[in-house]
Design an enzyme around this catalytic site. Sequence first.
Site, mmCIF file in Angstrom:
data_model
loop_
_atom_site.group_PDB
_atom_site.id
_atom_site.type_symbol
_atom_site.label_atom_id
_atom_site.label_comp_id
_atom_site.label_asym_id
_atom_site.label_seq_id
_atom_site.Cartn_x
_atom_site.Cartn_y
_atom_site.Cartn_z
ATOM 1 N N GLY A 46 76.814 -52.916 45.259
ATOM 2 C CA GLY A 46 76.595 -53.510 44.084
ATOM 3 C C GLY A 46 77.425 -52.918 43.034
ATOM 4 N N GLN A 51 79.688 -50.282 34.574
ATOM 5 C CA GLN A 51 80.589 -49.436 35.387
ATOM 6 C C GLN A 51 81.984 -49.768 35.351
ATOM 7 O OE1 GLN A 51 77.871 -50.320 39.043
ATOM 8 N NE2 GLN A 51 78.154 -47.861 39.187
ATOM 9 N N CYS A 93 75.344 -43.944 43.885
ATOM 10 C CA CYS A 93 75.829 -44.770 42.715
ATOM 11 C C CYS A 93 77.441 -44.514 42.872
ATOM 12 C CB CYS A 93 75.260 -44.565 41.637
ATOM 13 S SG CYS A 93 76.027 -45.469 40.146
ATOM 14 N N LEU A 94 78.125 -45.696 42.557
ATOM 15 C CA LEU A 94 79.643 -45.472 42.688
ATOM 16 C C LEU A 94 80.096 -44.905 41.285
ATOM 17 C CD1 LEU A 94 80.802 -49.217 43.659
ATOM 18 C CD2 LEU A 94 80.738 -46.879 45.027
ATOM 19 N N HIS A 135 68.490 -51.136 40.929
ATOM 20 C CA HIS A 135 69.422 -50.305 40.407
ATOM 21 C C HIS A 135 70.488 -50.916 39.482
ATOM 22 C CE1 HIS A 135 72.321 -46.842 41.726
ATOM 23 N NE2 HIS A 135 73.108 -47.884 41.456
ATOM 24 N N GLU A 136 70.993 -52.170 39.931
ATOM 25 C CA GLU A 136 71.884 -52.725 39.022
ATOM 26 C C GLU A 136 71.296 -53.004 37.734
ATOM 27 O OE1 GLU A 136 74.693 -52.203 40.005
ATOM 28 O OE2 GLU A 136 74.323 -51.891 42.127
ATOM 29 N N HIS A 139 71.444 -50.234 35.354
ATOM 30 C CA HIS A 139 72.655 -49.964 34.658
ATOM 31 C C HIS A 139 72.755 -50.930 33.422
ATOM 32 C CE1 HIS A 139 75.026 -47.483 37.364
ATOM 33 N NE2 HIS A 139 74.681 -48.076 38.463
HETATM 34 O O1 GNR Z 1 76.956 -48.866 46.601
HETATM 35 C C1 GNR Z 1 75.811 -48.570 46.390
HETATM 36 N N1 GNR Z 1 74.810 -48.150 47.334
HETATM 37 C C2 GNR Z 1 73.454 -48.087 47.004
HETATM 38 C C3 GNR Z 1 72.452 -47.484 47.768
HETATM 39 C C4 GNR Z 1 71.424 -47.157 47.558
HETATM 40 C C5 GNR Z 1 70.726 -47.774 46.304
HETATM 41 C C6 GNR Z 1 71.880 -48.377 45.368
HETATM 42 C C7 GNR Z 1 72.926 -48.552 45.693
HETATM 43 S S1 GNR Z 1 74.009 -49.190 44.744
HETATM 44 C C8 GNR Z 1 75.608 -48.469 44.944
HETATM 45 C C9 GNR Z 1 76.555 -49.267 44.142
HETATM 46 C C10 GNR Z 1 76.384 -48.988 42.747
HETATM 47 O O2 GNR Z 1 76.439 -47.943 42.082
HETATM 48 N N2 GNR Z 1 75.772 -50.152 41.904
HETATM 49 O O3 GNR Z 1 75.767 -49.745 40.630
HETATM 50 NI NI NI Z 2 75.166 -47.617 40.474
#
Ligand code: GNR
Ligand code: NI
Length: 171
Positions: A46, A51, A93-94, A135-136, A139
């Site tokens: 995601g 980001q 998270c990236l 999660h997104e 953000h």
């Molecule tokens: O790549 C991602 N893996 C992930 C693993 C577990 C829960 C959420 C994620 S999202 C993350 C990519 C990211 O930072 N998206 O904002």
């Molecule tokens: Ni993230």
Amino acid sequence: MAILNIILAPDPRLTTRAVPVNDIDGDLKRLMDDMLETMYAAPGIGLAAPQVGVLKRFFVVDVGENDARDPRFFVNPEITKRSETKAVYEEGCLSLPKQYGDVERAEAITVRYLDRAGTERMLDADGMLARCIQHEMDHLDGILFVDHLSALKRRMILRRMTKVKRSKQAD
Ligand code: GNR
Ligand code: NI
């Protein structure tokens, strides 16, 4: 297409609430495609607009199994239903590379959003898709997964990230 720079925490752009998208025009579609390519290259499942420094309410997700691509675009998303049943999963998270923590979230959700073509859609999601969408969505509200951890764990991870950023600036 282009690979975009992913912003690393701590950064004020990752803690700011993003504003709704007015119009899904060609520039926005190009940006969404570039975000998808950036996410695949990372690799991640995601990527939310903040980001890559764009404080607007949209994100891309692909939780397809194996090599089957399943790209999904969510514009102005809204969670309309959350299951009472929760699930815990170790998230990353990236914007906080190599940092992980257990986060409790609704096991299933219903989300209303506009797709890439601007069509209004409703989606029932569970499992990894529900996890990733939540999660997104965070953000877009300036919330990172570390905000769901204990203050001790959050501070440890953010301190490590500050050091990572400092060493990156030095080289
Ligand atoms: O790549 C991602 N893996 C992930 C693993 C577990 C829960 C959420 C994620 S999202 C993350 C990519 C990211 O930072 N998206 O904002
Ligand atoms: Ni993230």
